[in-house]
Design an enzyme around this catalytic site. Sequence first.
Site, PDB file in Angstrom:
ATOM      1  NE  ARG A 144      11.720  33.107 -39.431  1.00 50.81           N
ATOM      2  CZ  ARG A 144      11.937  32.290 -38.637  1.00 50.81           C
ATOM      3  NH1 ARG A 144      11.442  31.826 -37.439  1.00 50.81           N
ATOM      4  NH2 ARG A 144      13.174  31.623 -39.191  1.00 50.81           N
TER       5      ARG A 144
ATOM      6  NE  ARG B 210       4.033  41.211 -39.965  1.00 53.45           N
ATOM      7  CZ  ARG B 210       4.401  39.939 -39.971  1.00 53.45           C
ATOM      8  NH1 ARG B 210       3.603  39.010 -39.742  1.00 53.45           N
ATOM      9  NH2 ARG B 210       5.696  39.808 -40.148  1.00 53.45           N
TER      10      ARG B 210
ATOM     11  NE  ARG C 275       8.588  32.009 -41.302  1.00 56.45           N
ATOM     12  CZ  ARG C 275       8.568  33.227 -41.763  1.00 56.45           C
ATOM     13  NH1 ARG C 275       7.563  34.078 -41.416  1.00 56.45           N
ATOM     14  NH2 ARG C 275       9.492  33.890 -42.494  1.00 56.45           N
ATOM     15  N   PRO C 276      11.435  27.871 -37.404  1.00 54.98           N
ATOM     16  CG  PRO C 276      12.669  25.989 -37.654  1.00 54.98           C
ATOM     17  CD  PRO C 276      11.715  26.747 -38.304  1.00 54.98           C
TER      18      PRO C 276
ATOM     19  CB  CYS D 205       4.114  34.488 -41.498  1.00 50.37           C
ATOM     20  SG  CYS D 205       4.438  36.106 -42.081  1.00 50.37           S
TER      21      CYS D 205
ATOM     22  CE  LYS E 278       7.991  41.899 -44.851  1.00 45.15           C
ATOM     23  NZ  LYS E 278       8.752  41.177 -43.899  1.00 45.15           N
ATOM     24  CG  ASN E 279      12.088  40.815 -46.485  1.00 48.63           C
ATOM     25  OD1 ASN E 279      11.263  41.105 -45.520  1.00 48.63           O
ATOM     26  ND2 ASN E 279      11.846  39.674 -47.071  1.00 48.63           N
TER      27      ASN E 279
ATOM     28  CG  ASP F 246       8.581  36.804 -49.328  1.00 46.85           C
ATOM     29  OD1 ASP F 246       8.393  35.753 -48.582  1.00 46.85           O
ATOM     30  OD2 ASP F 246       9.562  37.577 -48.902  1.00 46.85           O
TER      31      ASP F 246
ATOM     32  CG  ASP G  81      16.840  25.178 -36.228  1.00 44.18           C
ATOM     33  OD1 ASP G  81      16.309  26.046 -36.684  1.00 44.18           O
ATOM     34  OD2 ASP G  81      17.119  23.864 -36.881  1.00 44.18           O
TER      35      ASP G  81
END
Length: 419
Positions: free
Chosen positions: A93, A399, A122-123, A117, A22-23, A307, A125
Amino acid sequence: MDCFEIVGKNHLEGNIVVSGAKNAVLPIMAASILNNSPLKIKNVPTLSDSKTMAAILESMGSKVSFSNDDIINIDNSGLNIPFASYDLVRTMRASFYVLGPLLAKFKQAKVSLPGGCAWGPRPVDFHINAFEQLGVKIDLENGYVVADASNIKGGKIHFPKISVGATGNVLMLAVLADGVTVITNAAAEPEIQQLCQMLNNMGADISGVGTNTLTIKGVTSLKNLEEISIIPDRIEAGTFMIATAAVGGKVILENVNPLHLKEVTKQLTNVGITVIEKSNIIEVHSEGNNIKFSNIETNEYPGFPTDLQAQWMLLMCLANGDSTLKENIYFDRFTHILELNRLGCKISLEGSLAKIKGNRNLIGANVMSTDIRASAALIIAALCAEGKTSISRVYHIDRGYDKIEEKLTKLGAQIIRKK
Ligand code: UD1
């Protein structure tokens, strides 16, 4: 809303084929924005997250089709709207990955700030600060990032903390920036390595792949790629390894890269589980009892993955003593604790350190999924519990896990999906 009903205590036996990661598929689908002719992506997991990324690309003018269950064909020759809406981005995200390649291609883009999630802030920036360091002009308007990359130039970027997403996003912009970009404290995760390899195959010049310093010499254009095959999902594989350790049995995982799972294999071996590695196969043998306690912490790759933190926590509930597990990536990724405790686990939290009482006998109950990996821990707990467990809100697991109930059924688990 779908739920899983699981009856526990059946040992797991047999072979399964691990799906693509997935990632890896999500940033690679985003990177396809830089490709101007049809791209075939193979070994793609069937997940709602890959469908979300497909919908985002389609909303921009891309043509996406799925074939053979594990192939996505993406034709971005007609992609001409550098805009990603809140409705699509808020559910995932990783949608924010489109910002870098959109800016590289169109110099301008408008992308909603992401959701994702349900644990903690979970920024983004790091992404935004890094883009600004490369000369991107960024405004935040009504929840959207409005960005202009007309004057970008390579530069030095140091991330305060290693970020997979920010590293990937900056890479996809920097490959086409004028000059050299050096990213220090960059992510070395296998999924980022595959993204780098893809971009290099398209003519980018990225060195240091797999280390924490990436040097990107900007090029003026990229060439088109026709095909790529997604690396195996090390988190899915790790989840099945921990499940086998916890429930007991003998499982052979095919289509894995044991090198990506070295730390997981090491920790499982340390707690008394037999793990045999072959070229692209991992075998796990466990009696399902006699698991030793452990004190471990999550870390960036090649450390123990966050994870798999929830799944490992469950495993330690069954161990022959008390354990600790420190979460170093997300200080508040612990929504699974209350649900696991409903099944008879005894876990308490001190800051980011979970204290886990071993020797627990789990008993089935009604529980609720809260995020992708927490759901996986609940499924494993249910497989170990006496009696029936019902897990609601399994859309979280859809997901990130490809046909998990089919794979577990094949291994002898009693699990059914109820609509
Ligand atoms: C990715 C993975 C996710 C995994 C995580 C950590 C994908 C699609 N998702 O998520 O499964 O759990 O890596 O391995 O690949 N941070 C900031 N500001 C930012 C970005 C990150 O403070 O702008 C912080 C995060 O809050 C977190 C840490 O950096 O504490 C690492 O996050 P990051 O690696 O960016 O996670 P994701 O890329 O979102």
